[in-house]
Design an enzyme around this catalytic site. Structure first.
Site, PDB file in Angstrom:
ATOM      1  N   THR A 180      -0.235   1.134   6.600  1.00 29.74           N
ATOM      2  CA  THR A 180      -0.073   0.460   5.492  1.00 29.74           C
ATOM      3  C   THR A 180       0.176  -1.470   6.783  1.00 29.74           C
ATOM      4  O   THR A 180       1.011  -1.254   8.037  1.00 29.74           O
ATOM      5  CB  THR A 180       1.079   0.542   5.387  1.00 29.74           C
ATOM      6  OG1 THR A 180       0.310  -1.113   3.463  1.00 29.74           O
ATOM      7  CG2 THR A 180       1.492   0.088   5.541  1.00 29.74           C
ATOM      8  N   GLY A 181      -0.785  -1.738   6.181  1.00 28.79           N
ATOM      9  CA  GLY A 181      -1.018  -3.263   7.534  1.00 28.79           C
ATOM     10  C   GLY A 181      -1.728  -4.270   7.283  1.00 28.79           C
ATOM     11  O   GLY A 181      -3.540  -4.166   6.498  1.00 28.79           O
ATOM     12  N   THR A 182      -2.130  -4.820   8.320  1.00 29.01           N
ATOM     13  CA  THR A 182      -3.622  -5.635   8.412  1.00 29.01           C
ATOM     14  C   THR A 182      -4.598  -5.175   8.289  1.00 29.01           C
ATOM     15  O   THR A 182      -4.836  -4.909   9.573  1.00 29.01           O
ATOM     16  CB  THR A 182      -3.649  -6.949   9.474  1.00 29.01           C
ATOM     17  OG1 THR A 182      -2.216  -8.065   8.567  1.00 29.01           O
ATOM     18  CG2 THR A 182      -4.009  -8.226   8.726  1.00 29.01           C
ATOM     19  N   GLY A 183      -5.771  -5.025   7.865  1.00 27.17           N
ATOM     20  CA  GLY A 183      -6.750  -3.855   7.891  1.00 27.17           C
ATOM     21  C   GLY A 183      -7.607  -4.063   8.926  1.00 27.17           C
ATOM     22  O   GLY A 183      -7.588  -2.854   9.558  1.00 27.17           O
ATOM     23  N   THR A 229       0.744  -1.282   0.119  1.00 25.79           N
ATOM     24  CA  THR A 229       0.320  -0.216  -0.423  1.00 25.79           C
ATOM     25  C   THR A 229       1.016   0.823  -0.016  1.00 25.79           C
ATOM     26  O   THR A 229       2.027   1.424   0.518  1.00 25.79           O
ATOM     27  CB  THR A 229      -1.255  -0.040   1.223  1.00 25.79           C
ATOM     28  OG1 THR A 229      -1.844  -1.463   1.235  1.00 25.79           O
ATOM     29  CG2 THR A 229      -1.616   1.373   1.566  1.00 25.79           C
ATOM     30  N   ARG A 264     -14.399  -7.706   0.642  1.00 26.19           N
ATOM     31  CA  ARG A 264     -13.569  -7.046   1.409  1.00 26.19           C
ATOM     32  C   ARG A 264     -12.812  -5.924   1.549  1.00 26.19           C
ATOM     33  O   ARG A 264     -12.282  -5.159   0.033  1.00 26.19           O
ATOM     34  CB  ARG A 264     -12.402  -7.943   2.132  1.00 26.19           C
ATOM     35  CG  ARG A 264     -11.702  -7.764   2.428  1.00 26.19           C
ATOM     36  CD  ARG A 264     -10.346  -6.757   2.783  1.00 26.19           C
ATOM     37  NE  ARG A 264      -9.513  -6.866   4.074  1.00 26.19           N
ATOM     38  CZ  ARG A 264      -8.639  -5.380   3.950  1.00 26.19           C
ATOM     39  NH1 ARG A 264      -8.161  -5.276   3.191  1.00 26.19           N
ATOM     40  NH2 ARG A 264      -7.676  -6.095   4.791  1.00 26.19           N
ATOM     41  N   VAL A 265     -13.164  -4.675   2.375  1.00 24.06           N
ATOM     42  CA  VAL A 265     -12.287  -3.525   2.307  1.00 24.06           C
ATOM     43  C   VAL A 265     -11.637  -3.712   3.558  1.00 24.06           C
ATOM     44  O   VAL A 265     -12.176  -3.545   4.829  1.00 24.06           O
ATOM     45  CB  VAL A 265     -14.295  -2.006   2.264  1.00 24.06           C
ATOM     46  CG1 VAL A 265     -13.080  -1.196   2.514  1.00 24.06           C
ATOM     47  CG2 VAL A 265     -14.343  -1.950   1.339  1.00 24.06           C
ATOM     48  N   GLY A 266     -10.507  -2.774   3.099  1.00 21.66           N
ATOM     49  CA  GLY A 266      -9.610  -2.704   4.569  1.00 21.66           C
ATOM     50  C   GLY A 266      -9.104  -1.177   4.990  1.00 21.66           C
ATOM     51  O   GLY A 266     -10.728  -0.475   4.899  1.00 21.66           O
ATOM     52  N   ASP A 267      -8.659  -0.599   5.439  1.00 24.24           N
ATOM     53  CA  ASP A 267      -8.451   0.736   6.772  1.00 24.24           C
ATOM     54  C   ASP A 267      -8.231   1.940   5.668  1.00 24.24           C
ATOM     55  O   ASP A 267      -8.377   2.725   6.251  1.00 24.24           O
ATOM     56  CB  ASP A 267      -7.360   0.185   7.627  1.00 24.24           C
ATOM     57  CG  ASP A 267      -6.006  -0.236   7.535  1.00 24.24           C
ATOM     58  OD1 ASP A 267      -6.131  -0.902   6.277  1.00 24.24           O
ATOM     59  OD2 ASP A 267      -4.963   0.975   7.613  1.00 24.24           O
TER      60      ASP A 267
END
Ligand code: ASP
Length: 354
Positions: A269-272, A218, A246-249
């Site tokens: 950035t990372g696991t949303g 990201t 799926r939508v992340g952060d």
């Protein structure tokens, strides 16, 4: 013109150190290109040089805008646009694939002066999701648009549209196939309109690095302009083999992106799934605003404290209106860099660089 005082700090794992800083930069920009298991020896010297050059070029582009008096918002947008066109990063062209074999892109942007914000989720035909996010902010009555509705708005607002195959890269496709195989999930058909596999060779080292990067990549930018206004933006393809819309952060204001002149600007950035539940970006700014912490302490409290305790991984780039910059991440590496008025750009990849 507002003069800025600044301090630049870095943090990786439990390492945290203040680096020397020039006083009073007139503007500043900092970015990340994803966090993950990026360790010395993972990259060939040529590949590492390519990443460093890409980060530096992006910084110089945004800095050039700030130097001539552009707003922090403009600098954030233009910098992210160039990273969205760079297949090395997981945003725009080069985005990761969903389990169904699509590129579904998310982005958001926030103006620290007004608290105006815009975001898009799950778009598949928009060349520059960050620009569409900004258009949502400026040209729509809403903050966040998703899917086909966002694309209808993109057409009306004049955002550049491309065929979904524009975002395809062979290495991301091969990474998807590997991930699906590991998970015992079926492989989707190769997307229409892309070159046959043998026409593009995939470097094994690049593929391995992507696996070790946790398939992140990201991009995110924070900036402060000559007026002392800050802004933040983030753009991503999300996580490899993501499921069912799926939508992340990244497109969620407060989770992946936040900016307020009263506190700070942050891109994560990372696991949303962890960043959303901890509202990581706004949490960092709350530490600044309500606890009076400096930006490095605030970022570390959230990344090495809350995020790590919950079991999440990733990092942030953060900046205060006085030009202080912090990087904090609990992964071995994060592509990152900063550039402030009167200084040379500084780019870093590994946790032990400062
Ligand atoms: N945070 C992004 C997401 O969960 C992924 C990343 O930063 O690499 O969608």
């Amino acid at each position: 013109m507002k003069r800025l005082t600044s301090a630049i700090c870095f943090s990786a794992l439990l390492f945290s150190a203040a680096a020397s800083a020039q006083d009073n930069p007139e503007w500043a920009i900092a970015l990340h290109g994803g966090a993950g298991v990026i360790e010395r020896g993972d990259m060939s010297p040529a590949m590492e040089a390519e990443y460093r050059a890409a980060l530096e070029d992006a910084l110089r582009l945004g800095a050039g805008q700030l130097e001539i008096g552009a707003s922090a918002l403009d600098a954030v947008e233009v910098t992210i646009r160039t990273m969205e066109d760079d297949p090395k990063f997981n945003s725009g062209k080069g985005a990761v694939f969903t389990a169904a074999g699509r590129n579904e892109l998310d982005a958001s942007i926030m103006d620290g002066e007004t608290l105006n914000a815009g975001a898009v989720a799950g778009v598949t035909r928009v060349r520059h999701p960050i620009t569409l996010a900004r258009l949502v902010m400026t040209d729509s009555p809403h903050v966040m648009l998703a899917g086909s509705g966002a694309e209808t708005f993109a057409e009306e607002a004049g955002a550049e549209l491309v065929a979904p195959s524009h975002f395809f890269t062979e290495r991301r496709w091969q990474s998807l196939l590997r991930t699906l195989e590991e998970k015992g999930l079926p492989a989707p058909d190769r997307p229409e309109g892309v070159a046959a596999p043998e026409e593009e060779t995939v470097d094994d080292a690049a593929l391995n690095l992507m696996e070790r990067e946790h398939k992140f990549g990201t991009v995110g930018v924070v900036a402060v302009d000559r007026e002392g206004n800050i802004a933040a933006g983030t753009s991503t393809g999300g996580t490899t083999a993501k499921l069912w819309g799926r939508v992340g952060d990244s497109p969620i204001i407060g989770a992946g992106t936040y900016a307020s002149n009263e506190s700070c600007a942050v891109s994560g950035t990372g696991t949303g799934e962890y960043f959303i539940r901890l509202t990581v970006a706004s949490a960092v700014c709350d530490h600044v605003k309500y606890k009076g912490e400096d930006i490095q302490t605030a970022a570390d409290a959230v990344i090495h404290g809350d995020l790590t305790e919950l079991g999440g991984d990733g990092g942030v780039v953060a900046m205060t209106p006085d030009g202080a910059v912090a990087f904090s991440f609990n992964t071995p590496g994060m592509y990152r860099g900063h550039l402030r008025a009167g200084e040379e750009p500084k780019v870093m990849i590994y946790g032990d660089e400062d």
